[in-house]
Design an enzyme around this catalytic site. Sequence first.
Site, PDB file in Angstrom:
ATOM      1  N   ARG A   1       0.526  -4.830 -30.833  1.00  0.00           N
ATOM      2  CA  ARG A   1       1.264  -4.015 -29.855  1.00  0.00           C
ATOM      3  C   ARG A   1       0.444  -2.753 -29.651  1.00  0.00           C
ATOM      4  O   ARG A   1       0.214  -1.985 -30.587  1.00  0.00           O
ATOM      5  CB  ARG A   1       2.661  -3.679 -30.378  1.00  0.00           C
ATOM      6  CG  ARG A   1       3.337  -2.598 -29.545  1.00  0.00           C
ATOM      7  CD  ARG A   1       4.803  -2.458 -29.835  1.00  0.00           C
ATOM      8  NE  ARG A   1       5.543  -3.567 -29.264  1.00  0.00           N
ATOM      9  CZ  ARG A   1       6.870  -3.577 -29.091  1.00  0.00           C
ATOM     10  NH1 ARG A   1       7.593  -2.542 -29.454  1.00  0.00           N
ATOM     11  NH2 ARG A   1       7.472  -4.611 -28.557  1.00  0.00           N
TER      12      ARG A   1
ATOM     13  N   HIS B   1       4.350  -8.045 -21.419  1.00  0.00           N
ATOM     14  CA  HIS B   1       5.164  -8.314 -22.617  1.00  0.00           C
ATOM     15  C   HIS B   1       5.527  -9.806 -22.609  1.00  0.00           C
ATOM     16  O   HIS B   1       6.695 -10.175 -22.464  1.00  0.00           O
ATOM     17  CB  HIS B   1       6.409  -7.417 -22.598  1.00  0.00           C
ATOM     18  CG  HIS B   1       7.086  -7.280 -23.930  1.00  0.00           C
ATOM     19  ND1 HIS B   1       6.594  -7.837 -25.103  1.00  0.00           N
ATOM     20  CD2 HIS B   1       8.233  -6.625 -24.292  1.00  0.00           C
ATOM     21  CE1 HIS B   1       7.404  -7.544 -26.102  1.00  0.00           C
ATOM     22  NE2 HIS B   1       8.398  -6.807 -25.635  1.00  0.00           N
TER      23      HIS B   1
ATOM     24  N   GLN C   1       8.384 -11.463 -24.836  1.00  0.00           N
ATOM     25  CA  GLN C   1       9.748 -11.145 -24.416  1.00  0.00           C
ATOM     26  C   GLN C   1      10.197 -12.049 -23.273  1.00  0.00           C
ATOM     27  O   GLN C   1      11.314 -12.572 -23.280  1.00  0.00           O
ATOM     28  CB  GLN C   1       9.835  -9.671 -23.992  1.00  0.00           C
ATOM     29  CG  GLN C   1      11.234  -9.254 -23.609  1.00  0.00           C
ATOM     30  CD  GLN C   1      12.188  -9.223 -24.788  1.00  0.00           C
ATOM     31  OE1 GLN C   1      11.920  -8.575 -25.783  1.00  0.00           O
ATOM     32  NE2 GLN C   1      13.306  -9.948 -24.696  1.00  0.00           N
TER      33      GLN C   1
ATOM     34  N   ASP D   1      15.285  -2.640 -17.641  1.00  0.00           N
ATOM     35  CA  ASP D   1      14.570  -2.135 -18.819  1.00  0.00           C
ATOM     36  C   ASP D   1      14.659  -0.611 -18.772  1.00  0.00           C
ATOM     37  O   ASP D   1      15.074  -0.027 -17.755  1.00  0.00           O
ATOM     38  CB  ASP D   1      13.099  -2.623 -18.741  1.00  0.00           C
ATOM     39  CG  ASP D   1      12.283  -2.319 -19.991  1.00  0.00           C
ATOM     40  OD1 ASP D   1      12.862  -1.924 -21.021  1.00  0.00           O
ATOM     41  OD2 ASP D   1      11.053  -2.477 -19.930  1.00  0.00           O
TER      42      ASP D   1
ATOM     43  N   CYS E   1      15.624  -6.321 -22.467  1.00  0.00           N
ATOM     44  CA  CYS E   1      14.785  -6.616 -23.641  1.00  0.00           C
ATOM     45  C   CYS E   1      15.139  -5.761 -24.838  1.00  0.00           C
ATOM     46  O   CYS E   1      14.822  -6.112 -25.962  1.00  0.00           O
ATOM     47  CB  CYS E   1      13.308  -6.489 -23.280  1.00  0.00           C
ATOM     48  SG  CYS E   1      12.791  -4.809 -22.858  1.00  0.00           S
TER      49      CYS E   1
ATOM     50  N   ARG F   1      13.765 -14.134 -29.595  1.00  0.00           N
ATOM     51  CA  ARG F   1      12.371 -13.717 -29.801  1.00  0.00           C
ATOM     52  C   ARG F   1      11.796 -14.462 -31.007  1.00  0.00           C
ATOM     53  O   ARG F   1      10.663 -14.952 -30.978  1.00  0.00           O
ATOM     54  CB  ARG F   1      12.295 -12.197 -30.068  1.00  0.00           C
ATOM     55  CG  ARG F   1      12.504 -11.322 -28.853  1.00  0.00           C
ATOM     56  CD  ARG F   1      11.327 -11.355 -27.889  1.00  0.00           C
ATOM     57  NE  ARG F   1      10.068 -10.956 -28.491  1.00  0.00           N
ATOM     58  CZ  ARG F   1       9.657  -9.692 -28.662  1.00  0.00           C
ATOM     59  NH1 ARG F   1      10.410  -8.698 -28.241  1.00  0.00           N
ATOM     60  NH2 ARG F   1       8.488  -9.411 -29.210  1.00  0.00           N
TER      61      ARG F   1
HETATM   62  N1  NVA Z   1       9.019  -1.436 -21.126  1.00  0.00           N
HETATM   63  C1  NVA Z   1       9.354  -1.059 -22.482  1.00  0.00           C
HETATM   64  C2  NVA Z   1       9.709  -2.269 -23.293  1.00  0.00           C
HETATM   65  C3  NVA Z   1      10.106  -1.979 -24.707  1.00  0.00           C
HETATM   66  C4  NVA Z   1      10.353  -3.220 -25.510  1.00  0.00           C
HETATM   67  C5  NVA Z   1       8.192  -0.293 -23.108  1.00  0.00           C
HETATM   68  O1  NVA Z   1       7.043  -0.684 -22.866  1.00  0.00           O
HETATM   69  O2  NVA Z   1       8.432   0.687 -23.806  1.00  0.00           O
HETATM   70  N1   CP Z   2      12.147  -5.837 -26.918  1.00  0.00           N
HETATM   71  C1   CP Z   2      11.241  -5.387 -27.803  1.00  0.00           C
HETATM   72  O1   CP Z   2      10.046  -5.698 -27.760  1.00  0.00           O
HETATM   73  O2   CP Z   2      11.802  -4.595 -28.775  1.00  0.00           O
HETATM   74  P1   CP Z   2      11.033  -3.706 -29.844  1.00  0.00           P
HETATM   75  O3   CP Z   2      10.356  -2.580 -29.107  1.00  0.00           O
HETATM   76  O4   CP Z   2      12.120  -3.221 -30.772  1.00  0.00           O
HETATM   77  O5   CP Z   2      10.025  -4.553 -30.562  1.00  0.00           O
END
Ligand code: NVA
Ligand code: CP
Length: 307
Positions: free
Chosen positions: A102, A129, A132, A221, A261, A289
């Site tokens: 990540r 992502h 997800q 989101d 998500c 997930r």
């Molecule tokens: N769009 C959000 C998703 C978090 C799971 C982010 O990138 O922070």
């Molecule tokens: N939806 C998702 O990826 O959640 P986290 O940021 O908690 O991993």
Amino acid sequence: MKHYLQFSDFTADEYDYLLARAALIKKKFKGYEKHHTLSDRTLAMIFEKASTRTRVSFEAGMYQLGGSVVHLTTGDSQLGRAEPIEDSARVISRMTDLVMIRTFGQDKIERFAEYSRVPVINGLTNEFHPCQILADIFTFIEHRGSIKGKVVAWVGDGNNMANTWLQAADLLGFKVHLSTPGGYEVDEQLAFNGKPVHPGCYEVFQNPLDACKGADLVTTDVWTSMGYEAENEARKKAFADWCVDAEMMAAAKADALFMHCLPAHRGEEVEADVIDGPQSVVWDEAENRMHVQKALMEYLLLGRQPG
Ligand code: NVA
Ligand code: CP
């Protein structure tokens, strides 16, 4: 060797396999049946951004497959002290069988993959992502059957989730109704890597209510994704009308689902009565997930498995 860096890395046929395999893996999990297809394998998880679901789902999932995990963050590894990503990739991939990352820019995960000896999975970048959306599609199918020909309304930011929904629609034959505030639109070139797409796989709507009309799934989101916190105040103003509420859900089909998500901010991108209401499947979505990622990890390391 295959990596999973964006949704378009797999074919529709591979998704058919993965979704069916995830259903089998979930069924065995629910029945307390052992499924140790990755015993003695190690997953390295690298987090340069915060996480709850991604960490727990990959970590618990890998243990349930009989394997083990190594958890690294920017703060407690040399990644935060500017060791080149190429060197980190060479080293980590000599000691582990699979890597989940990540991070911020997609270019970073692509560079890591280029120098990795083992498959690399995108656990979220600024741009995509894919794990997800794989879980979201699995969840839709569990509740409503095939997603082919269906309409998914995206209400909110033109972010990593929106980009990935677009790739999935193009590949799996459904349609995305996109509604984002001005200045926060999806960059279609980026979402589709500049490649031609199926005509009609998405349509842009100025008004979020119009985007929800006739939708089989309404999804949103956070207004401010990780890495964009400095824009928070400006975004709060720009996104004020992009809050999924009962009126938007009423515009969708009577049996429409709601997904997010997570993490969610009730009263911002979604009203509490929607996310906590009867059309919401966000807890199944979060749980799934783990099941889809178990199928994904197994597929990347072992290929297609019989039965
Ligand atoms: N769009 C959000 C998703 C978090 C799971 C982010 O990138 O922070
Ligand atoms: N939806 C998702 O990826 O959640 P986290 O940021 O908690 O991993």
